[in-house]
Structure formats: C-alpha cells, structure tokens
Enzyme design. Sequence first.
Site, mmCIF file in Angstrom:
data_model
loop_
_atom_site.group_PDB
_atom_site.id
_atom_site.type_symbol
_atom_site.label_atom_id
_atom_site.label_comp_id
_atom_site.label_asym_id
_atom_site.label_seq_id
_atom_site.Cartn_x
_atom_site.Cartn_y
_atom_site.Cartn_z
ATOM 1 N N HIS A 78 9.190 16.497 -6.020
ATOM 2 C CA HIS A 78 7.979 15.877 -6.551
ATOM 3 C C HIS A 78 6.740 16.731 -6.298
ATOM 4 O O HIS A 78 6.694 17.539 -5.366
ATOM 5 C CB HIS A 78 7.801 14.484 -5.966
ATOM 6 C CG HIS A 78 8.777 13.501 -6.527
ATOM 7 N ND1 HIS A 78 8.713 12.158 -6.257
ATOM 8 C CD2 HIS A 78 9.841 13.663 -7.348
ATOM 9 C CE1 HIS A 78 9.686 11.532 -6.892
ATOM 10 N NE2 HIS A 78 10.393 12.431 -7.558
ATOM 11 N N GLU A 80 3.801 16.040 -5.102
ATOM 12 C CA GLU A 80 3.171 15.877 -3.801
ATOM 13 C C GLU A 80 3.897 16.705 -2.738
ATOM 14 O O GLU A 80 3.265 17.348 -1.893
ATOM 15 C CB GLU A 80 3.175 14.399 -3.376
ATOM 16 C CG GLU A 80 2.429 13.489 -4.336
ATOM 17 C CD GLU A 80 3.298 12.941 -5.462
ATOM 18 O OE1 GLU A 80 2.878 11.945 -6.079
ATOM 19 O OE2 GLU A 80 4.387 13.483 -5.744
ATOM 20 N N CYS A 103 5.553 8.219 -5.258
ATOM 21 C CA CYS A 103 6.708 7.355 -5.006
ATOM 22 C C CYS A 103 6.752 7.044 -3.513
ATOM 23 O O CYS A 103 6.016 7.637 -2.715
ATOM 24 C CB CYS A 103 7.997 8.041 -5.460
ATOM 25 S SG CYS A 103 8.545 9.381 -4.367
ATOM 26 N N CYS A 106 7.417 10.237 -1.210
ATOM 27 C CA CYS A 106 6.251 11.116 -1.045
ATOM 28 C C CYS A 106 5.172 10.434 -0.219
ATOM 29 O O CYS A 106 4.513 11.056 0.611
ATOM 30 C CB CYS A 106 5.699 11.538 -2.402
ATOM 31 S SG CYS A 106 6.811 12.619 -3.324
#
Length: 147
Positions: A78, A80, A103, A106
């Site tokens: 992801h 992040e 999410c 993260c």
Amino acid sequence: MRPSRDEYFLRMAELVATRSTCHRRSVGCVLVNSRNHVIATGMNGVPSGIVHCNEHNHQCAGAHAPTGTSLDLCIATHAEMNALTQCRDVHSIDTCYCTASPCIHCLKVLMNTSCKRIVFLEEYPHPTAKFLWAQVGRSWEHYPKSW
C-alpha cells in the site's frame, strides 16, 4: 487562486498515485512534517522485483476483487507503507495525505508514528481504521475534492 495546504498536498498525492503499478486501484500518499515539508511519498504497487500488475497483462489473484476485500490475495504494497519505508524519521510525521483513507493494516503502523492527522479524498471501506484512529484522539479528515 492559491490552494490551501490540504488541497496542495492532496493534489500532490494524486500525482504520486499516477505512478501506481496496481491493477485494482491507484493510491498516493504524501507524509508531511509540522513545518509542512514533504518528508516521503509512496504509491501502491507490487514489491521490487515482481512484474507490475498493470503491465504485460500480468495480474495478481486479487486484481478483480471488490475494493477493500481479499487484501491477502493482492500482492501490492500500500501507498502508506511505501511512504513509511522511505521516511527517514517516522517520529517527524505530522500529517498523512492520501487519495484513499488507510486500511486497517496501514493505520496500525501509522499509529506507531507521530502522525496526528490523516487527510484523504476517498473513504476506504475499513470503518475500524477510523474508529481506532479516533480512540487515540487523532484527526481523521475527509477532504471533499473541489478541483
């Protein structure tokens, strides 16, 4: 007209997202310190050395799953997480700007940094993330896109 700081960094996150290699979704993240200096950026995509999902008709098993589901089938890292791996000092993060809210996975990592604010354009379908962030008294801000 000069954009607000939030709009400026969210637009930057949108630009970062254009480098995504994920077939499912393009997400960008910009980490900023308390002086409003960019300290890291990240986009979602497959790990180094893996064929990109958006090239050569290669798609991971999670490529067509509905958003927010089958995260274990998707091989992308992801945005992040990619930004955090580039950040020299995670205790200097003040604000995380994302094209989509983080999410739960993260978010748990962001909770272990000094990040006080998460500002995003689109709500990701993980309501537990918002709940956890609020539990520690940090700011979760949906910024409606106006450009």
